[in-house]
Every structure is written in structure tokens, then in C-alpha cells.
Design a protein around this motif. Structure first.
Motif, mmCIF file in Angstrom:
data_model
loop_
_atom_site.group_PDB
_atom_site.id
_atom_site.type_symbol
_atom_site.label_atom_id
_atom_site.label_comp_id
_atom_site.label_asym_id
_atom_site.label_seq_id
_atom_site.Cartn_x
_atom_site.Cartn_y
_atom_site.Cartn_z
ATOM 1 N N ALA A 54 0.836 -1.204 0.000
ATOM 2 C CA ALA A 54 0.000 0.000 0.000
ATOM 3 C C ALA A 54 0.868 1.250 0.000
ATOM 4 N N TYR A 55 1.886 1.250 0.841
ATOM 5 C CA TYR A 55 2.779 2.423 0.923
ATOM 6 C C TYR A 55 3.490 2.650 -0.416
ATOM 7 N N ASP A 56 4.015 1.564 -1.000
ATOM 8 C CA ASP A 56 4.706 1.677 -2.290
ATOM 9 C C ASP A 56 3.771 2.196 -3.374
ATOM 10 N N SER A 81 14.298 13.383 1.490
ATOM 11 C CA SER A 81 14.040 11.977 1.208
ATOM 12 C C SER A 81 15.108 11.051 1.776
ATOM 13 N N PHE A 82 16.232 11.586 2.250
ATOM 14 C CA PHE A 82 17.293 10.705 2.711
ATOM 15 C C PHE A 82 16.925 9.885 3.944
ATOM 16 N N PRO A 83 16.170 10.411 4.909
ATOM 17 C CA PRO A 83 15.722 9.527 6.004
ATOM 18 C C PRO A 83 14.871 8.372 5.483
ATOM 19 N N GLU A 84 14.063 8.661 4.450
ATOM 20 C CA GLU A 84 13.257 7.598 3.840
ATOM 21 C C GLU A 84 14.160 6.544 3.208
ATOM 22 N N VAL A 85 15.240 6.994 2.559
ATOM 23 C CA VAL A 85 16.173 6.059 1.912
ATOM 24 C C VAL A 85 16.820 5.169 2.966
ATOM 25 N N ARG A 86 17.239 5.762 4.079
ATOM 26 C CA ARG A 86 17.851 4.957 5.147
ATOM 27 C C ARG A 86 16.858 3.917 5.671
ATOM 28 N N SER A 87 15.603 4.330 5.819
ATOM 29 C CA SER A 87 14.576 3.406 6.296
ATOM 30 C C SER A 87 14.375 2.251 5.313
ATOM 31 N N LEU A 88 14.339 2.571 4.021
ATOM 32 C CA LEU A 88 14.164 1.528 2.997
ATOM 33 C C LEU A 88 15.336 0.558 3.001
ATOM 34 N N ILE A 89 16.547 1.086 3.159
ATOM 35 C CA ILE A 89 17.734 0.225 3.199
ATOM 36 C C ILE A 89 17.662 -0.706 4.402
ATOM 37 N N ASN A 90 17.281 -0.159 5.554
ATOM 38 C CA ASN A 90 17.189 -0.975 6.777
ATOM 39 C C ASN A 90 16.154 -2.078 6.657
ATOM 40 N N GLN A 91 15.126 -1.844 5.824
ATOM 41 C CA GLN A 91 14.093 -2.859 5.613
ATOM 42 C C GLN A 91 14.476 -3.840 4.498
ATOM 43 N N GLY A 92 15.633 -3.617 3.878
ATOM 44 C CA GLY A 92 16.064 -4.493 2.789
ATOM 45 C C GLY A 92 15.379 -4.185 1.467
ATOM 46 N N LEU A 94 15.954 -2.512 -1.273
ATOM 47 C CA LEU A 94 17.047 -1.824 -1.951
ATOM 48 C C LEU A 94 16.624 -1.199 -3.276
ATOM 49 N N GLU A 95 15.720 -1.857 -4.001
ATOM 50 C CA GLU A 95 15.293 -1.300 -5.289
ATOM 51 C C GLU A 95 14.561 0.020 -5.097
ATOM 52 N N GLN A 96 13.683 0.091 -4.087
ATOM 53 C CA GLN A 96 12.959 1.328 -3.827
ATOM 54 C C GLN A 96 13.923 2.427 -3.383
ATOM 55 N N ALA A 97 14.918 2.051 -2.556
ATOM 56 C CA ALA A 97 15.911 3.031 -2.112
ATOM 57 C C ALA A 97 16.686 3.584 -3.301
ATOM 58 N N GLN A 98 17.066 2.703 -4.225
ATOM 59 C CA GLN A 98 17.812 3.140 -5.406
ATOM 60 C C GLN A 98 16.957 4.046 -6.291
ATOM 61 N N ASN A 117 24.120 5.721 -1.669
ATOM 62 C CA ASN A 117 24.244 4.968 -2.912
ATOM 63 C C ASN A 117 25.252 3.833 -2.742
ATOM 64 N N GLY A 118 26.366 4.134 -2.073
ATOM 65 C CA GLY A 118 27.359 3.100 -1.792
ATOM 66 C C GLY A 118 26.808 2.006 -0.901
ATOM 67 N N THR A 119 25.971 2.372 0.055
ATOM 68 C CA THR A 119 25.373 1.387 0.967
ATOM 69 C C THR A 119 24.475 0.417 0.208
ATOM 70 N N VAL A 120 23.672 0.951 -0.723
ATOM 71 C CA VAL A 120 22.812 0.084 -1.546
ATOM 72 C C VAL A 120 23.671 -0.866 -2.375
#
Length: 201
Positions: A54-56, A81-92, A94-98, A117-120
């Protein structure tokens, strides 16, 4: 699929921040880690999947409905949007974060952008590319310990050495010195086997 706004319990006029807050609240409530060894774990897993979808769906719909680059200003040091990116990375996720990172115009990519970007890339196992991004983040903000630690991890994984004169962006990630070194090594091997000298630069 159910109406994504109903799944998150919000109205269609909700702001992006209200959507994120509703998502976080539900994610905390139904996260599978809360239901370990619990007969309701399967139901919680299904609910969590529904919440993520739903969120996506809402965020993708909103991104496609407006110019995604409007959220960023050239030269800004941070992005909302960077806090959102960190949250997406923590949830695994990765495609949404990218996807979010790719939406940032090149001129607005700061040290935090290169770090994320390096973390992803690192999480995907692409250590050489991750190393390059982390090195760029460190050059842009050399005093940040989080960036330096990430660079060290990527360096150990990729076998790279942090060389400020290294040629980044080449297809194979090597330069003229690497080529000569490889030729010299090959020459030594040839000599050991009784072969002829390999001409080198």
C-alpha cells in the motif's frame, strides 16, 4: 488489491509526512519480529506485506504525478528523502531506495547521497562500485566517521587500496599503473617457465 489509503488508515488528501507516519506506526505494530514464536506470526507477515504494498503504491503514484526533482534544490546539503532512503535500506528494500536516489539530479548529489548509494551497492554485493561511492562521500566530507568506516569495509571486501590518484569510472576500474604491474607479473611468470621477455611500457 484493497484501496492503499484504506490499508494505511488515511485519507487521499493526506500529506506525504502523514503517509510516512501512518506507515511507520503500522510497521511497528505488525513487524514480524514482534510475533516470533507466536501463532499470529503468519497473519502479521501478511499484514506487513499488505502495508508495504500500500505504501509503495501510494508513493509511486505520487512520484509519477509530479516532477520528482521538485523535492530537491541544487546545492542543498541534505534532502528530505534521505531519512526515507535509510529506512528503505534498513528494511532491505534496496530497489525502492535506489529509485529515490536515482531521482536526485546529479548537481544535487552531496556526500550523504554518495554514502547511501554506496550502501545500496554494498548490500547488493557490488563492492567495487560501493567503494567508489564511499570514496567520493569521504572526499566531500572527510570528517564523517560513518563514511570513513563504510569506505574501510568496502576496501576490505573489494581488495582495493584507497588511492586518491586512482582512475575512477573506468570500465574495469584500473589504470595505466595497474596494467604495467600486471604485465611485469606476467613477465616474471614467463621467465620462471623459461619463456621470452614480455615488452612493457
Amino acid at each position: 488489491m484493497k484501496d492503499p489509503y484504506s490499508v494505511l488508515g488515511i485519507s487521499k488528501n493526506a500529506t506525504d509526512e502523514e503517509i510516512k507516519n501512518a506507515y511507520r506506526e503500522l510497521a511497528r505494530k505488525y513487524h514480524p519480529d514482534n510475533y516470533t514464536d507466536n501463532p499470529l506470526s503468519d497473519l502479521a507477515g501478511e499484514k506487513m506485506k499488505e502495508i508495504n504494498e500500500a505504501y509503495d503504491a501510494i508513493m509511486n503514484s505520487r512520484r509519477s504525478g509530479k516532477n520528482h526533482t521538485d523535492s530537491y534544490t541544487a546545492g542543498s546539503s541534505t534532502s528530505s528523502s534521505f531519512p526515507e532512503v535509510r529506512s528503505l535500506i534498513n528494511q532491505g528494500r534496496l530497489e525502492q531506495a535506489q529509485e529515490v536516489l536515482d531521482g536526485v539530479p546529479p548537481g544535487s548529489r552531496d556526500a550523504e547521497w554518495y554514502f547511501l548509494n554506496g550502501t545500496v551497492l554494498y548490500r547488493r554485493g557490488w563492492f567495487e562500485q560501493a567503494y567508489t561511492s564511499f570514496a567520493t562521500a569521504c572526499r566531500m566530507d572527510p570528517s564523517n566517521p560513518e563514511y570513513r568506516n563504510a569506505l574501510g569495509r568496502a576496501q576490505r571486501q573489494s581488495g582495493s587500496q584507497y588511492n586518491p590518484y586512482r582512475t575512477y569510472g573506468s570500465a574495469a576500474g584500473c589504470n595505466g599503473c595497474d596494467l604495467c604491474t600486471n604485465l611485469l607479473c606476467a613477465d616474471c611468470c614467463c621467465e620462471c617457465m623459461g619463456g621470452d621477455l614480455i615488452p612493457c611500457c
